[in-house]
Structures are given as structure tokens and as C-alpha cells.
Design a protein around this motif. Structure first.
Motif, PDB file in Angstrom:
ATOM      1  N   ALA A 157       0.838  -1.207   0.000  1.00  0.00           N
ATOM      2  CA  ALA A 157       0.000   0.000   0.000  1.00  0.00           C
ATOM      3  C   ALA A 157       0.866   1.247   0.000  1.00  0.00           C
ATOM      4  O   ALA A 157       2.013   1.246   0.432  1.00  0.00           O
ATOM      5  CB  ALA A 157      -0.911  -0.005   1.237  1.00  0.00           C
ATOM      6  N   ALA A 158       0.283   2.315  -0.550  1.00  0.00           N
ATOM      7  CA  ALA A 158       0.954   3.614  -0.484  1.00  0.00           C
ATOM      8  C   ALA A 158       1.076   4.042   0.970  1.00  0.00           C
ATOM      9  O   ALA A 158       0.245   3.711   1.809  1.00  0.00           O
ATOM     10  CB  ALA A 158       0.169   4.647  -1.288  1.00  0.00           C
ATOM     11  N   LEU A 159       2.139   4.774   1.265  1.00  0.00           N
ATOM     12  CA  LEU A 159       2.393   5.208   2.635  1.00  0.00           C
ATOM     13  C   LEU A 159       1.939   6.641   2.822  1.00  0.00           C
ATOM     14  O   LEU A 159       2.257   7.517   2.016  1.00  0.00           O
ATOM     15  CB  LEU A 159       3.891   5.113   2.949  1.00  0.00           C
ATOM     16  CG  LEU A 159       4.525   3.713   2.876  1.00  0.00           C
ATOM     17  CD1 LEU A 159       6.011   3.812   3.203  1.00  0.00           C
ATOM     18  CD2 LEU A 159       3.831   2.752   3.830  1.00  0.00           C
ATOM     19  N   LEU A 160       1.214   6.864   3.904  1.00  0.00           N
ATOM     20  CA  LEU A 160       0.905   8.227   4.303  1.00  0.00           C
ATOM     21  C   LEU A 160       2.060   8.746   5.153  1.00  0.00           C
ATOM     22  O   LEU A 160       3.087   8.092   5.277  1.00  0.00           O
ATOM     23  CB  LEU A 160      -0.430   8.271   5.055  1.00  0.00           C
ATOM     24  CG  LEU A 160      -1.653   7.805   4.252  1.00  0.00           C
ATOM     25  CD1 LEU A 160      -2.913   7.913   5.104  1.00  0.00           C
ATOM     26  CD2 LEU A 160      -1.801   8.585   2.958  1.00  0.00           C
ATOM     27  N   ASP A 161       1.901   9.895   5.736  1.00  0.00           N
ATOM     28  CA  ASP A 161       2.983  10.551   6.458  1.00  0.00           C
ATOM     29  C   ASP A 161       3.613   9.633   7.500  1.00  0.00           C
ATOM     30  O   ASP A 161       3.001   9.283   8.502  1.00  0.00           O
ATOM     31  CB  ASP A 161       2.448  11.816   7.149  1.00  0.00           C
ATOM     32  CG  ASP A 161       3.539  12.598   7.855  1.00  0.00           C
ATOM     33  OD1 ASP A 161       4.700  12.485   7.435  1.00  0.00           O
ATOM     34  OD2 ASP A 161       3.219  13.309   8.819  1.00  0.00           O
TER      35      ASP A 161
END
Length: 509
Positions: free
Chosen positions: A402-406
Motif C-alpha cells: 500500500a501507499a504510505l501516508l505521512d
């Protein structure tokens, strides 16, 4: 001059010299244009030959061409030098923060303000130098031309204008102090904002949003008021400079008009004097702006010097730091460490980091950089794809796409720890120190990760120290050391140490 500012001027001496020369040429040509116009007027009034008038006009055009070129060269060299220097200051300061722990007592938002705002303002000392040099050059030419027209008039400008400029410079300490306050309060506001954003979920959970907003409003109002005071001081400096220019222009025009009426100077001389004095306001403004910018740069240099010049944290004497210092990590070994006191583990990590050339310490609390897992694994070591895949497999993190948030906040604590462990394994340091690397992982996954970790590190012949109380990880270690304060470390295997009461109390809970 502050040592940081002196260093900036020294490093950019070549670009600064070219910018000063180009800007001074621009100012000198601009100062000579009124003289050329005055000569053309005199020739026209006296009925001189058309060729002399044409030559005077051609001279004016040539001066315009040279000053335009000088302005362009100055902008190019100065902008490039400031941008590069600000970048270098940011990199150096960030390096001190990351490698030496400089600024550890300061909040992240405050450090961000130093790295961005203060680095830029410090580099702007180059602009201050150009303004001061070119302003002085323009003022000198103006005085020289006025002296050639009338010695007393030129002498009055030569004495009066610098005196007024010196009076303006007296505002500099007030301006510098208020700018320093502005930068400090802005950093505090940024630090609190960053902290609140990071803690937004817990704040919502226990109903603390209202109090958080109140605190941020208070800090932000303080920052606003300080910024207004700083702007007032800056506006005062600019206003005084403009007033000085106006007084010089009005006074000199009146004197020149009286001289023209008395026949002391001609019409062309009057035009030259008025135009020259009108232009004199520009170099005076440049000098005032240079003084103002120098005050701003000095205030920011003090803040960034706190990072650049901070002494590295004392690592103590590696031979006497603690009983942990007697431990030697063998090549390709996995050494487990169980510390009954946190200070013992800290002493060991400090000692090993000070005595090994290539060491990577992965802390318990991790932060992932990047927008994807692939970016988070990029350590800048040009690791080949096969090693990356193996590191992900060893850490049981191949399912995390998954894409990483902050900072990876969209992942669970265990997922973040596994990605961080994969990142550390992919870096392949000669010594890898892990501190409680899998506290948020279930027992089954922890055992699998332990097996993968041990296999990958042994194959790579890298030494590994695992500071933990996890039986699953300690069982995978070649040796385990029990650190109990100042007592000598007990070194054996996990299976044998479980018979020790202190070890069992720490591990078998």
C-alpha cells in the motif's frame, strides 16, 4: 562579523566578486547618465554642433546598454550563489542533526524553521554585501560628479549623506533583535503545529481538540504580534531611509536652483545636479537595504550556528563506559543483549557506534520516509532488487504494497516495524544494532522474522546486536549477554541463561 556570515562570504567569494562588479557597474553607469544628459543640454543651449549632441545622446544609450547588462549579470550570479549557499547550509545543518544529534533539545518545527527560513536569510548576506558595495560605488561617483560641478555642493553631499546613512544604521540593533524574536516564535508555532497534527487521532480520542486549538491560537497570536513588531522595525528603517533621500533631494535642488540663478552654474549643470541628487537616493536606499539585510542575516546566522557549531555529544571513554564495553561482537554473529537497566543498553550502543566505521542503529520507534514501501526501503546505497526482495521476505513484509501516508501512519505498528527492519537489512551495514525491533508483532510472525533475520545477516557476514527481551529473537542469537548495571556482563546462550533468576525475570514474563 559573525563567523557563519564570514564563512558564507568566503565560500562564495568568486560569485560575490562578479556580482559586486556587475552591480557596481550598473550603479556607476546610472550615476553617469545625468552627467551625459547635462552635457547634451549645455551643447544644445550653447548652440553647439549637432555632432556633439548626437555623441552625447549616443553616450547615454551606451550607458543604458552597459547598466542593463550589469543588472542582468548581477541577478544571475547573485541568485545562483544565494540558492547554492542556502542549500549547502541546510545540508550541513541537517547533517549535524542526523549524525551528531545537534538540536536534540529543540522541537522538530523549530528545527524546520532553522533549516528553511534561517538558512535562506543567512545566505542573503551575499545580497547585503552587493547592496552595500554597489551603493557605495554609486554614491562615490555621484559625489565625484557633483564635486566637478561645484566643490562645495559635492562636499556637502559627501559629508551629509554618509552621516545620515550612519544615523539610519543605528536602527540595526533594534531590527536584529526583533527579527530574532520573530524567528524564534515562528519556530515555536511551527513546532506546536507539527506536534498537534501528529497527535490528531489521540486528541480526538480523548476530546482534547478544543484545548489543543486554544494552545495553538495562543502561540500563533504571540508569533503574529512578534512578526508585527519586526515588520514595524523594518518599515521604520525603510521609512527613515526614504525620508533621508527626500531631504537630500529637496535641499540640494534648492541649492542648485540658487546657484543657477546667480550664474554660478549653467542650465546643463542644474539639470545634472538635480538628476544626480535624485539618483543619489538610490545608492542611499541600497546602503540602507544592505544594512537591514545584514541585520536579518546576522540574526539568522546566530540560530543556524547553534546547529553548525554545536559540539558532538560526548560518547565517553569506550574502554570505561560500562561493563557493556567489554563485549566484543564477532564477525557474522548475532549477539543478543538483555539489559535490566536502560542505561546499560544505551552505554553499549554508544560504545559500539563509536568504535565501528559502518554501523546502523534501528530504534524501537520507527519513521518511514517516502510514499511507497519501495521508497521507504531506499537507503541511498544502490541496493540491488534481489537484496531488497530478500530483505522484505526476511522481515515478513512482502505483503505490504500500500501507499504510505505521512511516516507510514496508515500501517499498523507491527507493519511499520517490519518495513523498518527490511530497510535495515537491505542497507547491509557491517554492524546492525536493533533495539526492540518487533514489540508490536505477534509471536508467530516474530519467530518467522527472527529466522529470516538470522539467515540473512549470517549469509552477509555482518555482525548484529539485538537489544531485546523477546525469547523468540534471543533464541536465534549465537550468544546472549545479560547486563545488570555495573556488574560484569554474563554471556552465554539463551537456553542456558534462562536458569538465571534475573534473566528469567526479564525475559520469561
Amino acid at each position: 562579523m559573525h563567523p557563519v556570515l564570514a564563512g558564507v562570504l568566503h565560500r562564495r567569494a568568486r560569485s560575490l566578486s562578479l556580482a559586486c562588479a556587475a552591480s557596481s557597474g550598473h550603479q556607476i553607469c546610472e550615476a553617469l547618465i545625468p552627467l551625459a544628459i547635462g552635457l547634451a543640454v549645455d551643447h544644445a543651449v550653447d548652440g553647439g554642433p549637432p555632432t556633439s549632441i548626437v555623441l552625447a545622446v549616443a553616450g547615454v544609450l551606451a550607458l543604458f546598454a552597459v547598466l542593463a547588462t550589469g543588472g542582468g549579470v548581477n541577478y544571475w550570479r547573485l541568485t545562483s550563489a544565494i540558492t547554492r549557499e542556502a542549500h549547502d547550509l541546510r545540508v550541513r545543518a541537517a547533517g549535524r542533526i542526523l549524525t551528531d544529534g545537534a538540536g536534540a533539545e529543540r522541537q522538530p518545527g523549530d528545527l524546520s524553521t532553522v533549516l528553511v527560513s534561517d538558512a535562506n536569510a543567512t545566505a542573503e548576506v551575499l545580497r547585503a554585501a552587493v547592496l552595500l558595495v554597489s551603493g557605495a560605488a554609486g554614491l562615490l561617483v555621484t559625489v565625484a560628479v557633483l564635486l566637478s560641478i561645484d566643490p562645495w555642493l559635492g562636499l556637502g553631499i559627501a559629508v551629509g549623506v554618509p552621516a545620515l546613512g550612519l544615523a539610519v544604521s543605528r536602527i540595526s540593533p533594534l531590527l536584529e533583535g526583533r527579527i530574532a524574536d520573530r524567528q524564534h516564535t515562528a519556530g515555536s508555532a511551527a513546532a506546536l503545529a507539527a506536534e498537534l497534527v501528529q497527535a490528531l487521532r489521540p486528541l480526538r480520542g480523548f476530546g482534547g481538540v478544543g484545548e489543543a486549538v486554544h494552545r495553538y491560537r495562543t502561540v500563533n497570536l504571540t508569533s503574529r504580534d512578534t512578526a508585527l513588531r519586526s515588520a514595524t522595525a523594518a518599515a521604520t528603517a525603510e521609512g527613515v531611509g526614504a525620508m533621508v533621500s527626500g531631504l537630500v533631494l529637496v535641499g540640494t535642488t534648492a541649492v542648485a536652483a540658487a546657484m543657477t540663478l546667480s550664474g554660478r552654474i549653467g542650465v546643463g549643470g542644474f539639470v545634472t545636479v538635480v538628476a544626480m541628487v535624485a539618483f543619489a537616493g538610490e545608492p542611499v536606499d541600497r546602503i540602507a537595504a544592505g544594512i537591514k539585510q545584514l541585520a536579518i542575516s546576522r540574526a539568522s546566522a546566530v540560530r543556524i550556528a547553534a546547529l553548525l557549531d554545536a559540539p558532538p555529544p560526548s560518547r565517553g571513554d569506550p574502554a570505561r563506559t560500562d561493563a557493556a564495553a567489554d563485549l566484543a561482537v564477532r564477525e557474522g554473529e548475532l549477539l543478543g543483549v538483555v539489559a535490566t537497566a536502560p542505561d546499560s543498553a544505551d552505554a553499549l550502543i554508544t560504545t559500539l557506534a563509536a568504535t565501528h566505521p559502518d554501523v546502523l542503529v534501528e530504534p524501537h520507534l520507527v519513521h518511514l520516509f517516502g510514499r511507497t514501501v519501495a521508497e521507504a526501503l531506499d537507503t541511498g546505497r544502490d541496493t540491488d532488487p534481489a537484496t531488497l526482495r530478500r530483505a522484505l521476505g526476511a522481515a515478513q513484509a512482502t505483503d505490504l504494497t500500500a501507499a504510505l501516508l505521512d511516516g507510514g501512519v496508515n500501517l499498523s505498528g507491527g507493519q511499520r516495524q517490519r518495513v523498518a527492519l527490511a530497510r535495515a537489512l537491505a542497507a547491509q551495514p557491517s554492524l546492525l544494532i536493533l533495539r526492540d525491533p518487533l514489540t508490536a508483532v505477534d509471536a508467530v510472525t516474530e519467530d518467522r522474522v527472527g529466522a529470516g533475520l538470522a539467515a540473512m545477516r549470517r549469509d552477509g557476514r555482518g555482525s548484529t546486536v539485538i537489544v531485546t527481551t523477546s525469547p523468540a529473537l534471543l533464541a536465534r542469537c549465537d550468544r546472549v549477554a545479560l547486563l545488570s548495571g555495573a556488574e560484569a556482563a554474563q554471556v552465554s546462550t539463551h537456553d542456558r541463561l534462562v536458569a538465571d533468576a534475573a534473566y528469567a525475570a526479564a525475559v520469561l514474563r
